[in-house]
Write a protein that holds these residues in place. Structure first.
Motif, PDB file in Angstrom:
ATOM      1  N   ALA A  74      17.882 -14.714  -7.057  1.00 37.19           N
ATOM      2  CA  ALA A  74      16.634 -14.099  -7.506  1.00 37.19           C
ATOM      3  C   ALA A  74      16.901 -12.775  -8.213  1.00 37.19           C
ATOM      4  CB  ALA A  74      15.702 -13.890  -6.310  1.00 37.19           C
ATOM      5  N   LEU A  75      17.825 -11.989  -7.664  1.00 37.99           N
ATOM      6  CA  LEU A  75      18.178 -10.713  -8.288  1.00 37.99           C
ATOM      7  C   LEU A  75      18.787 -10.931  -9.664  1.00 37.99           C
ATOM      8  CD1 LEU A  75      18.633  -7.659  -8.280  1.00 37.99           C
ATOM      9  CD2 LEU A  75      20.709  -8.026  -6.940  1.00 37.99           C
ATOM     10  N   ARG A  87      13.335  -5.566   4.886  1.00 35.21           N
ATOM     11  CA  ARG A  87      14.002  -6.532   4.014  1.00 35.21           C
ATOM     12  C   ARG A  87      13.066  -7.670   3.626  1.00 35.21           C
ATOM     13  NH1 ARG A  87      16.285 -11.228   3.671  1.00 35.21           N
ATOM     14  NH2 ARG A  87      15.724 -11.786   5.810  1.00 35.21           N
ATOM     15  N   HIS A  88      12.295  -8.155   4.593  1.00 34.80           N
ATOM     16  CA  HIS A  88      11.324  -9.206   4.295  1.00 34.80           C
ATOM     17  C   HIS A  88      10.380  -8.771   3.176  1.00 34.80           C
ATOM     18  CE1 HIS A  88      11.599 -11.160   8.579  1.00 34.80           C
ATOM     19  NE2 HIS A  88      12.583 -11.532   7.787  1.00 34.80           N
ATOM     20  N   VAL A  89       9.839  -7.582   3.290  1.00 34.30           N
ATOM     21  CA  VAL A  89       8.844  -7.111   2.334  1.00 34.30           C
ATOM     22  C   VAL A  89       9.461  -6.912   0.951  1.00 34.30           C
ATOM     23  CG1 VAL A  89       7.237  -5.245   1.799  1.00 34.30           C
ATOM     24  CG2 VAL A  89       7.429  -6.080   4.148  1.00 34.30           C
ATOM     25  N   LEU A  90      10.646  -6.317   0.887  1.00 32.23           N
ATOM     26  CA  LEU A  90      11.298  -6.116  -0.407  1.00 32.23           C
ATOM     27  C   LEU A  90      11.623  -7.443  -1.078  1.00 32.23           C
ATOM     28  CD1 LEU A  90      13.699  -3.178   0.536  1.00 32.23           C
ATOM     29  CD2 LEU A  90      11.760  -3.057  -1.048  1.00 32.23           C
ATOM     30  N   ALA A  91      12.043  -8.435  -0.286  1.00 30.32           N
ATOM     31  CA  ALA A  91      12.372  -9.742  -0.848  1.00 30.32           C
ATOM     32  C   ALA A  91      11.133 -10.474  -1.348  1.00 30.32           C
ATOM     33  CB  ALA A  91      13.086 -10.595   0.204  1.00 30.32           C
ATOM     34  N   PHE A  92       9.955 -10.065  -0.906  1.00 31.68           N
ATOM     35  CA  PHE A  92       8.705 -10.713  -1.299  1.00 31.68           C
ATOM     36  C   PHE A  92       8.200 -10.249  -2.663  1.00 31.68           C
ATOM     37  CE2 PHE A  92       3.966 -11.132  -0.752  1.00 31.68           C
ATOM     38  CZ  PHE A  92       3.928 -12.513  -0.716  1.00 31.68           C
ATOM     39  N   PHE A  93       8.703  -9.123  -3.153  1.00 28.79           N
ATOM     40  CA  PHE A  93       8.193  -8.542  -4.394  1.00 28.79           C
ATOM     41  C   PHE A  93       8.174  -9.516  -5.566  1.00 28.79           C
ATOM     42  CE2 PHE A  93       7.985  -4.548  -2.345  1.00 28.79           C
ATOM     43  CZ  PHE A  93       7.294  -3.671  -3.170  1.00 28.79           C
ATOM     44  N   PRO A  94       9.270 -10.249  -5.865  1.00 28.23           N
ATOM     45  CA  PRO A  94       9.226 -11.136  -7.041  1.00 28.23           C
ATOM     46  C   PRO A  94       8.140 -12.205  -6.950  1.00 28.23           C
ATOM     47  CG  PRO A  94      11.468 -10.892  -6.228  1.00 28.23           C
ATOM     48  CD  PRO A  94      10.577 -10.281  -5.198  1.00 28.23           C
ATOM     49  N   LEU A  95       7.775 -12.630  -5.744  1.00 24.51           N
ATOM     50  CA  LEU A  95       6.769 -13.679  -5.584  1.00 24.51           C
ATOM     51  C   LEU A  95       5.392 -13.231  -6.062  1.00 24.51           C
ATOM     52  CD1 LEU A  95       7.602 -15.391  -2.169  1.00 24.51           C
ATOM     53  CD2 LEU A  95       7.822 -16.333  -4.469  1.00 24.51           C
ATOM     54  N   ASP A 152       6.506  -8.668 -18.815  1.00 25.56           N
ATOM     55  CA  ASP A 152       7.372  -9.433 -17.924  1.00 25.56           C
ATOM     56  C   ASP A 152       8.657  -8.676 -17.588  1.00 25.56           C
ATOM     57  OD1 ASP A 152       5.565 -11.145 -19.478  1.00 25.56           O
ATOM     58  OD2 ASP A 152       6.484 -12.808 -18.381  1.00 25.56           O
ATOM     59  N   GLY A 153       9.255  -8.050 -18.596  1.00 21.15           N
ATOM     60  CA  GLY A 153      10.505  -7.335 -18.369  1.00 21.15           C
ATOM     61  C   GLY A 153      10.333  -6.163 -17.426  1.00 21.15           C
ATOM     62  N   TRP A 154       9.211  -5.467 -17.534  1.00 22.09           N
ATOM     63  CA  TRP A 154       8.952  -4.331 -16.654  1.00 22.09           C
ATOM     64  C   TRP A 154       8.780  -4.785 -15.201  1.00 22.09           C
ATOM     65  CZ3 TRP A 154       9.220   0.637 -18.388  1.00 22.09           C
ATOM     66  CH2 TRP A 154       9.211   0.822 -19.774  1.00 22.09           C
ATOM     67  N   LEU A 155       8.014  -5.873 -15.006  1.00 23.06           N
ATOM     68  CA  LEU A 155       7.807  -6.359 -13.651  1.00 23.06           C
ATOM     69  C   LEU A 155       9.066  -7.013 -13.095  1.00 23.06           C
ATOM     70  CD1 LEU A 155       4.759  -6.192 -14.892  1.00 23.06           C
ATOM     71  CD2 LEU A 155       4.217  -7.475 -12.838  1.00 23.06           C
ATOM     72  N   ALA A 156       9.855  -7.650 -13.961  1.00 25.16           N
ATOM     73  CA  ALA A 156      11.139  -8.195 -13.517  1.00 25.16           C
ATOM     74  C   ALA A 156      12.071  -7.064 -13.089  1.00 25.16           C
ATOM     75  CB  ALA A 156      11.778  -9.025 -14.625  1.00 25.16           C
ATOM     76  N   ALA A 191      13.573  -3.948  -6.076  1.00 21.63           N
ATOM     77  CA  ALA A 191      13.219  -4.329  -4.703  1.00 21.63           C
ATOM     78  C   ALA A 191      14.271  -5.247  -4.097  1.00 21.63           C
ATOM     79  CB  ALA A 191      11.848  -5.012  -4.703  1.00 21.63           C
ATOM     80  N   LEU A 192      14.755  -6.212  -4.861  1.00 21.17           N
ATOM     81  CA  LEU A 192      15.752  -7.145  -4.342  1.00 21.17           C
ATOM     82  C   LEU A 192      17.084  -6.449  -4.066  1.00 21.17           C
ATOM     83  CD1 LEU A 192      14.927 -10.204  -6.598  1.00 21.17           C
ATOM     84  CD2 LEU A 192      14.767 -10.142  -4.095  1.00 21.17           C
ATOM     85  N   THR A 193      17.419  -5.458  -4.880  1.00 23.29           N
ATOM     86  CA  THR A 193      18.623  -4.674  -4.603  1.00 23.29           C
ATOM     87  C   THR A 193      18.477  -3.959  -3.265  1.00 23.29           C
ATOM     88  OG1 THR A 193      19.022  -4.347  -6.972  1.00 23.29           O
ATOM     89  CG2 THR A 193      20.114  -2.826  -5.455  1.00 23.29           C
TER      90      THR A 193
END
Length: 252
Positions: free
Chosen positions: A12-13, A62-70, A88-92, A98-100
């Protein structure tokens, strides 16, 4: 399962980082495709975390940070299709940050829901705040980038993103009070996390009262940046401070 969690986080990252790079290069179609692929990996990660936690995986950092892309990928689609903003690029990029952070957090594979989290308000409350904090991160990044050029366009985009985020932030604050009354018998306890959540909301409330008044146009950028600083304190600093006596300490 633990191997799957780390593999899906890295996938995902990588998708978010590549999507951001494509946006910088002006390859917006490739950016959208890669962000969609990152969303699929994040969905698999969410399922793996749910299986490990045996509950909706929102209860630790960690759960919450991993949820950001969803939530950021659908927000990007909405902004592109209904607001004409190809962000899209800004939100990506925000999702990649967040994933880092998620990769730097302990896995906590043995985490289980505490009694206070066993509420129907749990998932909608956390989801609303993730959406609002992720979007306000993008708004702050756009405001900072406006210092380097394209000031009007980037600030208009920042305004639109912040307007989308604020109702979710308001719902998060309101639902948290309802949940607190059900869990602890009172709507508000002036807990440090509650206080900072209110401060954060108040900064953005001031922003929305002033942003369309020409006499206060110069306040738009500093208020968005100040609001994001308050988001960082509310979401990260308060949770990570050691030995903090907080009703929300289970969320660290």
């Amino acid at each position: 399962m633990i191997t799957a969690v780390y593999t899906l986080t890295i996938l995902a990252l990588a998708g978010c980082v590549l999507a951001t790079g494509c946006a910088v290069a002006g390859r917006m179609r490739a950016c959208a495709i890669l962000f969609a692929a990152a969303w699929c990996a994040a969905l698999g990660l969410f399922a793996a975390d749910w299986a490990l936690a045996q509950a909706p995986p929102f209860g630790n950092m960690r759960h919450v940070l991993a949820f950001f892309p969803l939530v950021m990928a659908p927000a990007a689609l909405y902004l592109r299709r209904f607001r004409g903003l190809p962000l899209d690029g800004w939100l990506a990029g925000a999702s990649a940050i967040a994933l880092t952070g998620a990769l730097c957090m302990p896995l906590q594979a043995a985490w289980r829901q505490m009694p206070a989290l066993q509420s129907p308000w749990f998932a909608p409350h956390v989801t609303a705040y993730v959406i609002s904090y992720g979007l306000m991160t993008v708004a702050a990044l756009l405001a900072l980038a406006s210092c380097a050029g394209h000031t009007d366009g980037r600030m208009r985009a920042a305004d639109a993103v912040a307007r989308l985020a604020f109702p979710f932030m308001t719902f998060g604050l309101w639902s948290g009070a309802i949940w607190a009354d059900a869990a602890w018998g009172r709507y508000w306890a002036w807990d440090i996390k509650e206080a900072w959540a209110l401060i954060t909301w108040a900064v953005y409330l001031v922003y929305f009262h002033l942003y369309n008044r020409p006499a206060y146009a110069g306040w738009r950028r500093p208020l968005l940046i100040a609001g994001f600083a308050a988001v960082v304190v509310t979401f990260l600093v308060v949770n990570l401070l050691p030995n903090l006596n907080s009703l929300h300490s289970y969320a660290g």
